[in-house]
Design a protein around this motif. Structure first.
Motif, PDB file in Angstrom:
ATOM      1  N   UNK A 152       0.834  -1.192   0.000  1.00  0.00           N
ATOM      2  CA  UNK A 152       0.000   0.000   0.000  1.00  0.00           C
ATOM      3  C   UNK A 152       0.873   1.248   0.000  1.00  0.00           C
ATOM      4  N   UNK A 153       0.593   2.113  -0.943  1.00  0.00           N
ATOM      5  CA  UNK A 153       1.262   3.413  -1.008  1.00  0.00           C
ATOM      6  C   UNK A 153       0.263   4.488  -0.588  1.00  0.00           C
ATOM      7  N   UNK A 154       0.746   5.521   0.075  1.00  0.00           N
ATOM      8  CA  UNK A 154      -0.101   6.640   0.431  1.00  0.00           C
ATOM      9  C   UNK A 154       0.280   7.879  -0.355  1.00  0.00           C
ATOM     10  N   UNK A 155      -0.687   8.428  -1.097  1.00  0.00           N
ATOM     11  CA  UNK A 155      -0.486   9.732  -1.726  1.00  0.00           C
ATOM     12  C   UNK A 155      -0.992  10.796  -0.767  1.00  0.00           C
ATOM     13  N   UNK A 156      -0.247  11.864  -0.615  1.00  0.00           N
ATOM     14  CA  UNK A 156      -0.701  12.983   0.202  1.00  0.00           C
ATOM     15  C   UNK A 156      -0.694  14.234  -0.669  1.00  0.00           C
ATOM     16  N   UNK A 157      -1.868  14.774  -0.921  1.00  0.00           N
ATOM     17  CA  UNK A 157      -1.996  15.922  -1.814  1.00  0.00           C
ATOM     18  C   UNK A 157      -1.879  17.248  -1.053  1.00  0.00           C
ATOM     19  N   UNK A 158      -1.615  18.315  -1.783  1.00  0.00           N
ATOM     20  CA  UNK A 158      -1.543  19.681  -1.251  1.00  0.00           C
ATOM     21  C   UNK A 158      -0.492  19.812  -0.146  1.00  0.00           C
ATOM     22  N   UNK A 159       0.650  19.192  -0.314  1.00  0.00           N
ATOM     23  CA  UNK A 159       1.682  19.219   0.723  1.00  0.00           C
ATOM     24  C   UNK A 159       2.414  20.554   0.830  1.00  0.00           C
ATOM     25  N   UNK A 160       2.375  21.360  -0.209  1.00  0.00           N
ATOM     26  CA  UNK A 160       3.147  22.595  -0.208  1.00  0.00           C
ATOM     27  C   UNK A 160       2.281  23.843  -0.326  1.00  0.00           C
ATOM     28  N   UNK A 161       1.129  23.702  -0.945  1.00  0.00           N
ATOM     29  CA  UNK A 161       0.239  24.837  -1.105  1.00  0.00           C
ATOM     30  C   UNK A 161      -1.128  24.371  -1.525  1.00  0.00           C
ATOM     31  N   UNK A 162      -2.149  25.101  -1.106  1.00  0.00           N
ATOM     32  CA  UNK A 162      -3.536  24.764  -1.388  1.00  0.00           C
ATOM     33  C   UNK A 162      -4.185  26.015  -1.986  1.00  0.00           C
ATOM     34  N   UNK A 163      -4.951  25.892  -3.086  1.00  0.00           N
ATOM     35  CA  UNK A 163      -5.509  27.095  -3.727  1.00  0.00           C
ATOM     36  C   UNK A 163      -6.510  27.841  -2.853  1.00  0.00           C
ATOM     37  N   UNK A 164      -7.053  27.183  -1.834  1.00  0.00           N
ATOM     38  CA  UNK A 164      -8.025  27.825  -0.951  1.00  0.00           C
ATOM     39  C   UNK A 164      -7.413  28.247   0.383  1.00  0.00           C
ATOM     40  N   UNK A 165      -6.365  27.527   0.820  1.00  0.00           N
ATOM     41  CA  UNK A 165      -5.793  27.796   2.141  1.00  0.00           C
ATOM     42  C   UNK A 165      -4.408  28.422   2.104  1.00  0.00           C
ATOM     43  N   UNK A 166      -3.783  28.450   0.934  1.00  0.00           N
ATOM     44  CA  UNK A 166      -2.447  29.023   0.838  1.00  0.00           C
ATOM     45  C   UNK A 166      -1.374  28.034   1.255  1.00  0.00           C
ATOM     46  N   UNK A 167      -0.298  28.551   1.843  1.00  0.00           N
ATOM     47  CA  UNK A 167       0.822  27.708   2.257  1.00  0.00           C
ATOM     48  C   UNK A 167       0.364  26.734   3.333  1.00  0.00           C
ATOM     49  N   UNK A 168       0.790  25.487   3.216  1.00  0.00           N
ATOM     50  CA  UNK A 168       0.393  24.437   4.157  1.00  0.00           C
ATOM     51  C   UNK A 168       1.522  24.219   5.168  1.00  0.00           C
ATOM     52  N   UNK A 169       1.254  24.351   6.459  1.00  0.00           N
ATOM     53  CA  UNK A 169       2.305  24.161   7.462  1.00  0.00           C
ATOM     54  C   UNK A 169       2.928  22.770   7.392  1.00  0.00           C
ATOM     55  N   UNK A 170       4.252  22.710   7.463  1.00  0.00           N
ATOM     56  CA  UNK A 170       4.948  21.421   7.384  1.00  0.00           C
ATOM     57  C   UNK A 170       4.488  20.478   8.488  1.00  0.00           C
ATOM     58  N   UNK A 171       4.229  21.002   9.682  1.00  0.00           N
ATOM     59  CA  UNK A 171       3.812  20.149  10.799  1.00  0.00           C
ATOM     60  C   UNK A 171       2.493  19.455  10.497  1.00  0.00           C
ATOM     61  N   UNK A 172       1.601  20.130   9.781  1.00  0.00           N
ATOM     62  CA  UNK A 172       0.310  19.538   9.419  1.00  0.00           C
ATOM     63  C   UNK A 172       0.504  18.401   8.417  1.00  0.00           C
ATOM     64  N   UNK A 173       1.381  18.621   7.446  1.00  0.00           N
ATOM     65  CA  UNK A 173       1.676  17.584   6.448  1.00  0.00           C
ATOM     66  C   UNK A 173       2.299  16.364   7.127  1.00  0.00           C
ATOM     67  N   UNK A 174       3.230  16.612   8.034  1.00  0.00           N
ATOM     68  CA  UNK A 174       3.900  15.511   8.730  1.00  0.00           C
ATOM     69  C   UNK A 174       2.899  14.712   9.563  1.00  0.00           C
ATOM     70  N   UNK A 175       1.963  15.393  10.213  1.00  0.00           N
ATOM     71  CA  UNK A 175       0.976  14.695  11.045  1.00  0.00           C
ATOM     72  C   UNK A 175       0.142  13.724  10.220  1.00  0.00           C
ATOM     73  N   UNK A 176      -0.369  14.193   9.082  1.00  0.00           N
ATOM     74  CA  UNK A 176      -1.190  13.320   8.237  1.00  0.00           C
ATOM     75  C   UNK A 176      -0.329  12.229   7.601  1.00  0.00           C
ATOM     76  N   UNK A 177       0.855  12.611   7.141  1.00  0.00           N
ATOM     77  CA  UNK A 177       1.737  11.643   6.496  1.00  0.00           C
ATOM     78  C   UNK A 177       2.179  10.534   7.431  1.00  0.00           C
ATOM     79  N   UNK A 178       2.518  10.891   8.670  1.00  0.00           N
ATOM     80  CA  UNK A 178       2.924   9.871   9.642  1.00  0.00           C
ATOM     81  C   UNK A 178       1.777   8.927   9.949  1.00  0.00           C
TER      82      UNK A 178
END
Length: 313
Positions: A152-178
């Motif tokens: 199983x592979x996990x894709x995580x979208x919008x890791x660097x920027x979101x058109x509605x939310x702007x820049x995505x905090x690295x800590x948030x990406x790490x939380x979902x990715x982990x």
């Protein structure tokens, strides 16, 4: 068309880079999924056969997303049934939920991917759930797939920027990715879905994962070229220790749920970069260029890949 006479760049190895990179070819799935005109299954099968013949060993073949959302991939079962599987080549498929997993298991698939969001808004728009509620949706899919012996592979979208939310905090990406990795995904692909990432962001995010105890061998990168930064961002990822890179033959694809997303990093452009850096990749560039020229003809428009145009022009 006969065999192309393809020159290659001078190989100048650099310190601190992987000796070999695994290219995760997404053209047959991500590259074709938002084409307006449905591509015949026979063309898709030949595309996959040509890509394998060019030396690519991971070909994301299709998706079991509901046909209502991605009509282009409504022929998933038919495609997998007609697939001429090359020895040593993996053919993962994307599954969105348990129903998709059931279809994948019935089709004899042994490698799947799930597609999660790093942001609240994209989770709502793409998955019809919230950032945290998506965990409950994916947990039974990943757990059951692993119990059935699937990778199983996990894709995580919008890791660097979101058109509605702007820049995505690295800590948030790490939380979902982990969470995806801890739940059972063997690899996490970090997606720059709208192509806004810069090299500093890439280095920072990968470093944040490493600081959280995630080894770079568990990470992959998936860049779009909206601002022309995909190759630079790829090199930044390589220098940070990542050795799996997603790309799409001929630069096909975007994202059907993010209108500002342009094409994926072209596999030919990636191969040219790797070749110049002395990194092994296993791809016959001439055959790959021929394949993308062939597919561009089937789609009725030229490839956006700079390397394809330079070598086939």
């Amino acid at each position: 068309m006969g065999a192309l006479e393809v020159g290659l760049p001078e190989r100048v190895p650099a310190a601190g880079l992987p000796s070999r990179v695994e290219i995760w070819e997404v053209g047959p799935r991500d590259g074709l999924q938002n084409e307006d005109t449905v591509v015949p299954v026979e063309v898709k099968l030949e595309f996959l056969d040509r890509l394998a013949g060019a030396g690519l060993t991971t070909l994301e073949a299709t998706s079991f997303v509901h046909p209502k959302w991605v009509p282009q991939l409504a022929d998933a079962e038919q495609l997998l049934a007609g697939l001429d599987r090359h020895e040593g080549v993996r053919y993962p498929v994307l599954v969105p939920n348990e129903r998709g997993l059931n279809r994948a298991l019935d089709a004899g698939v042994n490698h799947i991917a799930v597609f999660a969001s790093a942001t609240e808004t994209f989770a709502k728009r793409n998955l019809n759930t919230t950032l945290d509620e998506q965990f409950a949706m994916f947990e039974p899919v990943v757990t059951r797939a692993r119990a059935e012996g699937l990778e199983v592979r996990g894709y995580l979208s919008m890791c660097f920027g979101d058109p509605w939310e702007g820049v995505v905090p690295a800590a948030q990406v790490v939380r979902v990715g982990k969470w995806l990795l801890d739940t059972g995904c063997s690899q996490l692909s970090l997606g720059d879905t709208i192509g806004v990432a810069t090299t500093g962001q890439v280095t920072n995010l990968i470093g944040s994962f490493v600081a959280a105890g995630v080894g770079t061998e568990s990470l992959a990168v998936h860049f779009h070229d909206t601002y022309g930064q995909a190759l630079a961002n790829t090199e930044a990822a390589l220098r940070s220790g990542v050795s799996t890179v997603d790309s799409s033959a001929g630069g096909l694809g975007g994202c059907p749920y993010a209108e500002s997303a342009t094409g994926n990093l072209a596999t030919e452009d990636l191969v040219w970069l790797l070749e110049g850096l002395g990194i092994e990749h296993g791809v016959d560039l001439a055959k790959l260029v021929e394949t993308s020229v062939w597919m561009a003809g089937r789609l009725g428009r030229p490839s956006p890949s700079r390397v394809v145009n330079a070598l086939a022009g």
